[in-house]
Every structure is written in C-alpha cells, then in structure tokens.
Design a protein around this motif. Structure first.
Motif, PDB file in Angstrom:
ATOM      1  N   GLY A  11       0.797  -1.220   0.000  1.00 43.49           N
ATOM      2  CA  GLY A  11       0.000   0.000   0.000  1.00 43.49           C
ATOM      3  C   GLY A  11       0.824   1.261   0.000  1.00 43.49           C
ATOM      4  O   GLY A  11       0.364   2.308   0.458  1.00 43.49           O
ATOM      5  N   ALA A  12       2.061   1.186  -0.487  1.00 44.47           N
ATOM      6  CA  ALA A  12       2.947   2.354  -0.483  1.00 44.47           C
ATOM      7  C   ALA A  12       2.339   3.494  -1.286  1.00 44.47           C
ATOM      8  O   ALA A  12       1.783   3.295  -2.369  1.00 44.47           O
ATOM      9  N   ASN A  13       2.433   4.713  -0.762  1.00 45.46           N
ATOM     10  CA  ASN A  13       1.960   5.895  -1.477  1.00 45.46           C
ATOM     11  C   ASN A  13       2.742   7.104  -0.997  1.00 45.46           C
ATOM     12  O   ASN A  13       3.277   7.124   0.110  1.00 45.46           O
ATOM     13  N   ALA A  16       6.329  -8.225  -8.701  1.00 45.13           N
ATOM     14  CA  ALA A  16       5.158  -9.094  -8.640  1.00 45.13           C
ATOM     15  C   ALA A  16       3.934  -8.341  -8.131  1.00 45.13           C
ATOM     16  O   ALA A  16       2.791  -8.713  -8.434  1.00 45.13           O
ATOM     17  N   GLY A  17       4.149  -7.264  -7.359  1.00 39.06           N
ATOM     18  CA  GLY A  17       3.045  -6.497  -6.795  1.00 39.06           C
ATOM     19  C   GLY A  17       2.698  -5.240  -7.566  1.00 39.06           C
ATOM     20  O   GLY A  17       1.899  -4.431  -7.090  1.00 39.06           O
ATOM     21  N   GLY A  18       3.280  -5.049  -8.734  1.00 43.81           N
ATOM     22  CA  GLY A  18       3.000  -3.860  -9.527  1.00 43.81           C
ATOM     23  C   GLY A  18       4.268  -3.241 -10.082  1.00 43.81           C
ATOM     24  O   GLY A  18       5.359  -3.817  -9.972  1.00 43.81           O
ATOM     25  N   SER A  19       4.128  -2.058 -10.679  1.00 49.38           N
ATOM     26  CA  SER A  19       5.257  -1.388 -11.319  1.00 49.38           C
ATOM     27  C   SER A  19       5.381   0.038 -10.805  1.00 49.38           C
ATOM     28  O   SER A  19       4.388   0.679 -10.464  1.00 49.38           O
ATOM     29  N   VAL A  20       6.619   0.527 -10.766  1.00 56.06           N
ATOM     30  CA  VAL A  20       6.880   1.862 -10.252  1.00 56.06           C
ATOM     31  C   VAL A  20       8.053   2.463 -11.008  1.00 56.06           C
ATOM     32  O   VAL A  20       8.911   1.741 -11.527  1.00 56.06           O
ATOM     33  N   ASP A  74       8.859   9.209  -3.224  1.00 56.42           N
ATOM     34  CA  ASP A  74       8.712  10.658  -3.411  1.00 56.42           C
ATOM     35  C   ASP A  74       7.767  10.914  -4.570  1.00 56.42           C
ATOM     36  O   ASP A  74       7.466  10.026  -5.368  1.00 56.42           O
ATOM     37  N   ARG A  75       7.318  12.142  -4.671  1.00 55.92           N
ATOM     38  CA  ARG A  75       6.489  12.552  -5.801  1.00 55.92           C
ATOM     39  C   ARG A  75       7.378  12.923  -6.980  1.00 55.92           C
ATOM     40  O   ARG A  75       8.543  13.284  -6.801  1.00 55.92           O
ATOM     41  N   LEU A  76       6.812  12.888  -8.174  1.00 54.24           N
ATOM     42  CA  LEU A  76       7.530  13.408  -9.334  1.00 54.24           C
ATOM     43  C   LEU A  76       7.636  14.932  -9.214  1.00 54.24           C
ATOM     44  O   LEU A  76       6.777  15.565  -8.605  1.00 54.24           O
ATOM     45  N   PRO A  77       8.686  15.532  -9.782  1.00 55.10           N
ATOM     46  CA  PRO A  77       8.780  16.995  -9.773  1.00 55.10           C
ATOM     47  C   PRO A  77       7.549  17.622 -10.426  1.00 55.10           C
ATOM     48  O   PRO A  77       7.031  17.099 -11.427  1.00 55.10           O
ATOM     49  N   ARG A  78       7.089  18.713  -9.874  1.00 57.96           N
ATOM     50  CA  ARG A  78       5.895  19.386 -10.392  1.00 57.96           C
ATOM     51  C   ARG A  78       6.235  20.810 -10.816  1.00 57.96           C
ATOM     52  O   ARG A  78       6.989  21.496 -10.126  1.00 57.96           O
ATOM     53  N   PRO A  79       5.669  21.280 -11.929  1.00 63.26           N
ATOM     54  CA  PRO A  79       5.923  22.659 -12.357  1.00 63.26           C
ATOM     55  C   PRO A  79       5.011  23.636 -11.633  1.00 63.26           C
ATOM     56  O   PRO A  79       3.977  23.241 -11.061  1.00 63.26           O
ATOM     57  N   ALA A  80       5.389  24.899 -11.632  1.00 62.74           N
ATOM     58  CA  ALA A  80       4.523  25.922 -11.049  1.00 62.74           C
ATOM     59  C   ALA A  80       3.249  26.065 -11.876  1.00 62.74           C
ATOM     60  O   ALA A  80       2.172  26.324 -11.353  1.00 62.74           O
ATOM     61  N   LEU A  81       3.374  25.881 -13.202  1.00 65.60           N
ATOM     62  CA  LEU A  81       2.229  25.958 -14.115  1.00 65.60           C
ATOM     63  C   LEU A  81       2.301  24.771 -15.053  1.00 65.60           C
ATOM     64  O   LEU A  81       3.292  24.596 -15.767  1.00 65.60           O
ATOM     65  N   ASP A 108       1.581   5.698  -8.341  1.00 67.19           N
ATOM     66  CA  ASP A 108       1.569   7.155  -8.452  1.00 67.19           C
ATOM     67  C   ASP A 108       2.651   7.811  -7.595  1.00 67.19           C
ATOM     68  O   ASP A 108       2.378   8.690  -6.766  1.00 67.19           O
ATOM     69  N   PHE A 109       3.882   7.374  -7.762  1.00 65.81           N
ATOM     70  CA  PHE A 109       5.029   8.020  -7.134  1.00 65.81           C
ATOM     71  C   PHE A 109       6.292   7.514  -7.822  1.00 65.81           C
ATOM     72  O   PHE A 109       6.242   6.600  -8.645  1.00 65.81           O
ATOM     73  N   GLN A 110       7.411   8.142  -7.507  1.00 64.60           N
ATOM     74  CA  GLN A 110       8.698   7.662  -7.986  1.00 64.60           C
ATOM     75  C   GLN A 110       9.486   7.132  -6.802  1.00 64.60           C
ATOM     76  O   GLN A 110       9.204   7.458  -5.642  1.00 64.60           O
ATOM     77  N   LEU A 111      10.478   6.302  -7.102  1.00 63.57           N
ATOM     78  CA  LEU A 111      11.365   5.766  -6.075  1.00 63.57           C
ATOM     79  C   LEU A 111      12.754   6.314  -6.340  1.00 63.57           C
ATOM     80  O   LEU A 111      13.357   6.041  -7.388  1.00 63.57           O
ATOM     81  N   LEU A 112      13.262   7.132  -5.419  1.00 69.01           N
ATOM     82  CA  LEU A 112      14.594   7.713  -5.563  1.00 69.01           C
ATOM     83  C   LEU A 112      15.627   6.645  -5.201  1.00 69.01           C
ATOM     84  O   LEU A 112      15.754   6.265  -4.042  1.00 69.01           O
TER      85      LEU A 112
END
Length: 230
Positions: A45-47, A90-94, A127-134, A169-173
């Motif tokens: 259940g990682a998020n 086996a439990g999904g993709s990231v 972590d989340r993916l980088p997000r732009p201001a716009l 819905d996240f990235q793994l650093l």
C-alpha cells in the motif's frame, strides 16, 4: 489608516513566512525520519501521500526499453535530465529515478542510460515526481518518439499511458549505494526553513519601521501645532 493597513499587511506576510518555515521543518523532519525509519518490503500500500521519503525495498527487474528522461533538471549549475526507469515487480510497477545525467550541447543527442533487465533487489525512497509551477498540456509528439523519451514534468498517468501499463503514483529515488545509477544527491528540493525565518524578520522589520515613521511624523506634527498655538 494607511499606516495601520501597511503594518497589518507586512505583519501578515511575516506570519505567513513563519508558517512556511514550519511546513518546511516538517518536510525535512519527514525526510530524516524516512532515512532512519523502518525499511518497507514490497509495493503493497505504499503511497507518496502518507509515506513520502520512506525507504522501500523491491524485488523485480527494470523495463530498460521504456525509459523517460525528465527534461530541464539541473545539478550544480549544469542542465541535464533525471532518468526514470520503470521497475516491474510481482506487486505492480513503479518508476525508479536512477539519478541525474548531464545534457550535451546537441539536444538531438541523448545520454546513454541503458541498464540490464536482469532480476535484482533494490532500495529507494518514496517521493512525488517533480511538479511545475504551471502545468502545460501534455506533449503529444513526445508520446510517439523513440525511447528513451524526453519529457517535461510529466505525470505518472501520462507516463503510464505511454508505457502501456499502470505505474504506481510516485517515484522511487534510488539509494546512492545502489548500482546502475547516476548522480544521486537526494534531498528535499525546497527552500531552507531558515530563509523563511529571515524573510519573516524582514517583513516584521518593515511593519515596525512603518509604525516608527508614523510616530515620528505625528510627534513632529504635534510639536509644530503646539508652536503655532504658542
């Protein structure tokens, strides 16, 4: 009235900056807690909402044929990319962020980010993916270009649509001590809390200055009025 409004405005901005400093302290504390916290096994259940910066260990393999280069990512004053490689378990993709690579002067020449697709065990930080201001509309041309694809601030949903399978819905650093990575000097990409405190002091200083100037001018006006009466 103008003095009251100006002082209230500057004071409110100072309080807002102190609040931002508190938010940043909480984020840096969460990052430190993730560093020293319990290592989680498997996607489960990682998020990124509740477990941002937590360490996660996965067993699986890279999808070396569908990699993404996050464009406009700088490091030490140089332009380049962050390399996102899907990791199949086996439990999904990231998406695993394998780190930063420099860009060449020729934009048509992409860096070599090839990686083995053999089974492996790896550890990284949620972590989340980088997000732009716009956020701009998705690049439809890039969605048909060869892999690896150079994308500017994509969402996980957009990358999933291009890979053809669902990604968490996240990235793994990727941890700095893991193999097949690039420059990985991970830390929260945020302004330090101390800078917010510095800005708050400046706003409070302006508020105090406005009040002091008002008092001085009012006192001088009162002295002039008293002299006229005398």
């Amino acid at each position: 009235m103008l003095t009251l409004l100006a002082a209230s405005l500057f004071g409110s901005l100072g309080i807002w900056q102190l609040g931002r400093a508190g938010e940043k302290r909480a984020i840096f504390a969460a990052y430190a807690l993730g560093t020293n916290g319990t290592l989680q096994e498997g996607l489960g259940g990682a998020n990124a909402g509740e477990q941002r910066y937590q360490l996660l260990r996965l067993q699986g393999h890279y999808d070396a044929g569908r990699q993404v280069l996050l464009d406009n990512m700088s490091h030490a004053g140089r332009s380049g990319y962050q390399v996102l490689t899907p990791f199949i378990t086996a439990g999904g993709s990231v998406l695993v962020n394998r780190g930063w690579v420099p860009a060449s002067g020729d934009r048509s020449r992409l860096p070599d980010v090839d990686v083995s697709d053999q089974p492996r065990l790896l550890t990284g930080r949620i972590d989340r993916l980088p997000r732009p201001a716009l956020r701009l509309p998705a690049d439809t041309v890039a969605s048909t270009s060869p892999w690896p694809r150079r994308l500017l601030f994509p969402t996980v949903a957009e990358i999933s649509a291009q890979t053809g399978y669902t990604l968490r819905d996240f990235q793994l650093l990727l941890n700095p001590d893991e193999t097949d990575g690039f420059v990985r000097e991970w830390k929260p990409a945020l302004m330090e809390p101390e800078k917010h405190v510095g800005y708050a002091i400046q706003w409070f200083g302006l508020a105090a200055t406005v009040v002091v100037v008002f008092v001085i001018l009012a006192w001088r006006q009162l002295r002039i009025a008293q002299s006229d009466v005398g």
